[in-house]
Design an enzyme around this catalytic site. Structure first.
Site, PDB file in Angstrom:
ATOM      1  CD  GLU A  90       2.520  -5.102 -26.916  1.00 24.05           C
ATOM      2  OE1 GLU A  90       1.465  -5.082 -27.585  1.00 24.05           O
ATOM      3  OE2 GLU A  90       3.077  -4.076 -26.521  1.00 24.05           O
ATOM      4  CG  HIS A 100      -0.490  -2.242 -37.063  1.00 21.30           C
ATOM      5  ND1 HIS A 100      -1.418  -3.051 -36.463  1.00 21.30           N
ATOM      6  CD2 HIS A 100       0.385  -3.079 -37.690  1.00 21.30           C
ATOM      7  CE1 HIS A 100      -1.120  -4.319 -36.691  1.00 21.30           C
ATOM      8  NE2 HIS A 100      -0.034  -4.363 -37.454  1.00 21.30           N
ATOM      9  NE  ARG A 150       3.554  11.823 -31.358  1.00 19.49           N
ATOM     10  CZ  ARG A 150       2.416  11.289 -31.775  1.00 19.49           C
ATOM     11  NH1 ARG A 150       1.329  12.026 -31.840  1.00 19.49           N
ATOM     12  NH2 ARG A 150       2.338  10.015 -32.110  1.00 19.49           N
ATOM     13  CE  LYS A 180       5.677   0.868 -30.102  1.00 20.53           C
ATOM     14  NZ  LYS A 180       4.621   1.858 -30.154  1.00 20.53           N
TER      15      LYS A 180
HETATM   16  P1  ADP Z   1       2.879   2.643 -33.015  1.00 23.27           P
HETATM   17  O1  ADP Z   1       3.631   3.374 -31.958  1.00 23.27           O
HETATM   18  O2  ADP Z   1       3.746   2.120 -34.117  1.00 23.27           O
HETATM   19  O3  ADP Z   1       1.690   3.401 -33.515  1.00 23.27           O
HETATM   20  P2  ADP Z   1       1.222   1.131 -31.157  1.00 23.27           P
HETATM   21  O4  ADP Z   1       1.779   0.342 -30.037  1.00 23.27           O
HETATM   22  O5  ADP Z   1       0.602   2.435 -30.815  1.00 23.27           O
HETATM   23  O6  ADP Z   1       2.336   1.329 -32.290  1.00 23.27           O
HETATM   24  O7  ADP Z   1       0.168   0.254 -31.936  1.00 23.27           O
HETATM   25  C1  ADP Z   1      -0.431   0.690 -33.126  1.00 23.27           C
HETATM   26  C2  ADP Z   1      -1.654  -0.149 -33.416  1.00 23.27           C
HETATM   27  O8  ADP Z   1      -1.298  -1.517 -33.605  1.00 23.27           O
HETATM   28  C3  ADP Z   1      -2.669  -0.168 -32.286  1.00 23.27           C
HETATM   29  O9  ADP Z   1      -3.561   0.916 -32.355  1.00 23.27           O
HETATM   30  C4  ADP Z   1      -3.367  -1.481 -32.539  1.00 23.27           C
HETATM   31  O10 ADP Z   1      -4.325  -1.348 -33.556  1.00 23.27           O
HETATM   32  C5  ADP Z   1      -2.262  -2.376 -33.049  1.00 23.27           C
HETATM   33  N1  ADP Z   1      -1.674  -3.153 -31.932  1.00 23.27           N
HETATM   34  C6  ADP Z   1      -0.651  -2.787 -31.149  1.00 23.27           C
HETATM   35  N2  ADP Z   1      -0.387  -3.720 -30.219  1.00 23.27           N
HETATM   36  C7  ADP Z   1      -1.266  -4.724 -30.418  1.00 23.27           C
HETATM   37  C8  ADP Z   1      -1.504  -6.000 -29.803  1.00 23.27           C
HETATM   38  N3  ADP Z   1      -0.772  -6.442 -28.790  1.00 23.27           N
HETATM   39  N4  ADP Z   1      -2.510  -6.760 -30.294  1.00 23.27           N
HETATM   40  C9  ADP Z   1      -3.256  -6.347 -31.340  1.00 23.27           C
HETATM   41  N5  ADP Z   1      -3.074  -5.177 -31.964  1.00 23.27           N
HETATM   42  C10 ADP Z   1      -2.090  -4.360 -31.524  1.00 23.27           C
END
Ligand code: ADP
Length: 508
Positions: A200, A235, A292, A116
């Site tokens: 973040e 999440h 993917r 990431k």
């Molecule tokens: P993963 O790869 O574990 O799925 P992601 O970065 O795709 O992680 O994030 C998964 C979910 O977490 C997102 O869809 C969102 O709902 C929440 N999320 C991620 N980053 C943030 C953020 N900075 N603020 C609020 N929610 C977040």
């Protein structure tokens, strides 16, 4: 075109890929662990190779063994599906080094987007807006505190190697930072073998809107538009739809162009997804790229009419994309519910057992992508997702009604499932109004899980129970009970169920 493809996966996605192969006239080869010897994907494929004992570390994650199997059976390409080896750079490289084709992006693009933090650096360089935060792993709690103070609480600690919502911790005040950092690191180390964690800004109230991209090996990269995946628990996505109520044609174009720019910067080809958070003012921030096929790809297939899995294979075989960006306009509305073997009434605890009865929904606009059948053993070795139920209709309202109807038709016995939970979401006024954000489900979870079931749900449950009972034990008993009764006249949903089962019996 290839003549034979090995599928390095299991369950519904293996079946989905086998279907694409068959329609393309390509032979498919399944792989399976001891636990899956009798699984649908093994039977549906043209050939099957046993790769090891049930734990995925001993079977579906054994890249070398899988590549060796592919060579032995004479497959020219490997489709990794999602999960397992799909986003492992080393696997994509090893497949290529073995003289085979990896059906996915080049190993270099997986590497560029795999972490990431690396993806954030790449996005920033490509002028793609990212969520405010760092692009380097944190050194210690002091550094984390300093950065958190700069952005303001709440902040989100995230595993650089993250996926599936693991290694993520919301921190609301400085006192929680040190212990949350420790937990996030431990979780990341366990899940990904890498304890790098960065920070973040935690955004409150956005939607999760992602863009599907598809690129060939001849320089064409297209946006297949958005999916809205805001209905999440911990999440993790539970319900996805396309298009999104929050995306206008102009925003769709902007988000699409941004995703294409990010993918192109990574030298991407094949199918991929750029995930964004979208706020109420139409600002969007890049989260990460999934290199993917996504679980939720069918909603895009429904509204674009493009078979993503077939195109993954065609692109890997060197074909050119024949579509133009302006031709890709969403038609109608699609919704997907993930049907898992989890018990919503019990904190979504995974449920195990043997599927003893299964009735699948059908009819107009309904698609079932499943990997289970009667007799399937649902254990704890693999992901609890049993299947996906997807519907397509002209409008969002019609799609919600259609999903509700299809869920009522679905009966799964032998394990607990998320079916009733999805029914309640489809009946919920806020969901029906499209009034959702990524925090919506957490806020509403308790009321949804504990809501009294609607008359429709109770009738469907009663019908299912009666039919299952009839089929299993006493073919005539259910109807006889229904017509003669035991004195009191049943009323409400149960009476409806009796009447309908009696009608079925009369038709036999
Ligand atoms: P993963 O790869 O574990 O799925 P992601 O970065 O795709 O992680 O994030 C998964 C979910 O977490 C997102 O869809 C969102 O709902 C929440 N999320 C991620 N980053 C943030 C953020 N900075 N603020 C609020 N929610 C977040």
């Amino acid at each position: 075109m290839f003549s034979k493809i090995l599928i390095a996966n299991r369950g519904e996605i293996a079946v989905r890929i086998i279907r694409a192969c068959r329609e393309l006239g390509v032979r498919s080869v399944a792989v399976y662990s001891d636990a899956d010897a009798g699984a649908p994907h093994v039977r549906e494929a043209d050939e099957a190779v046993h790769i090891g004992p049930p734990p995925s570390s001993e079977s579906y994650l054994k890249g070398d063994r899988i590549i060796e199997a592919a060579r032995r059976v004479g497959a020219e390409a490997i489709h990794p599906g999602y999960g397992f080896l799909s986003e492992r750079e080393w696997f994509a490289r090893a497949v290529r080094d073995a003289g085979l084709v990896f059906i996915g992006p080049p190993a270099e693009a997986i590497a560029a987007m795999g972490s990431k933090t690396a993806a954030r650096q790449l996005a920033i360089a490509a002028n793609v807006p990212v969520v405010p935060g760092t692009t380097e792993p944190l050194r210690d709690a002091d550094e984390a505190r300093e950065i958190a103070e700069r952005f303001g609480y709440p902040v989100l600690l995230k595993a650089a190697a993250g996926g599936g919502g693991k290694g993520m911790r919301v921190v609301r005040e400085s006192g929680e930072l040190a212990s949350s950092l420790e937990t996030a690191r431990r979780e990341a180390k366990n899940a990904f073998g890498d304890d790098a964690v960065y920070v973040e800004k935690y955004i409150t109230g956005p939607r999760h809107v992602e863009i599907q991209v598809l690129g060939d090996q001849h320089g064409t990269m297209l946006s297949l538009n958005e999916r809205e995946c805001s209905v999440q628990r911990r999440h993790q996505k539970m319900i996805e739809e396309a298009p999104s109520v929050a995306v206008s044609p102009a925003l769709r174009r902007r988000m699409g162009e941004t995703a294409v720019r990010a993918a192109s910067a990574a030298g991407y080809t094949n199918a991929g997804t750029c995930e964004f958070l979208l706020d109420a003012d139409g600002n969007f921030y890049f989260l990460e790229m999934n290199t993917r096929l996504q679980v939720e790809h069918p909603v895009t297939e429904f509204v674009t009419g493009i078979d993503l899995v077939q195109w993954q294979i065609r692109i890997a075989a060197g074909e050119r994309l024949p579509f133009k960006q302006e031709e890709i306009v969403p038609r109608g509305w699609a919704i997907e519910c993930r049907i898992t073997s989890e018990d919503p009434a019990n904190g979504f605890l995974p449920s195990t057992g043997k599927i003893s009865y299964l009735h699948l929904p059908s009819g107009p606009g309904v698609r079932w992508d499943g990997g289970i059948e009667v007799g399937s053993e649902v254990g704890l070795f693999y992901d609890p997702m049993l299947a996906k139920l997807i519907v397509h209709a002209p409008t969002r309202d019609a799609a919600v009604e259609r999903m509700h109807r299809a869920l009522l038709e679905l009966t799964i016995e032998g394990v607990e499932s998320s079916r009733d939970f999805h029914l309640r979401v489809m009946e919920d006024a806020e969901f029906r109004a499209g009034d959702i954000s990524i925090q919506w489900l957490e806020r509403r979870l308790e009321s949804l899980v504990n809501a009294a079931p609607s008359a429709d749900i109770r009738t469907a449950a009663a019908i299912a129970a009666l039919i299952a009972d009839r089929d299993r034990h006493a073919p005539r008993r259910a109807a006889a009970n229904g017509s003669s009764g035991t004195g009191a006249t049943p009323s409400g949903p149960t009476a409806d169920a009796w009447t309908r089962v009696a009608r079925l019996e009369a038709l036999r």
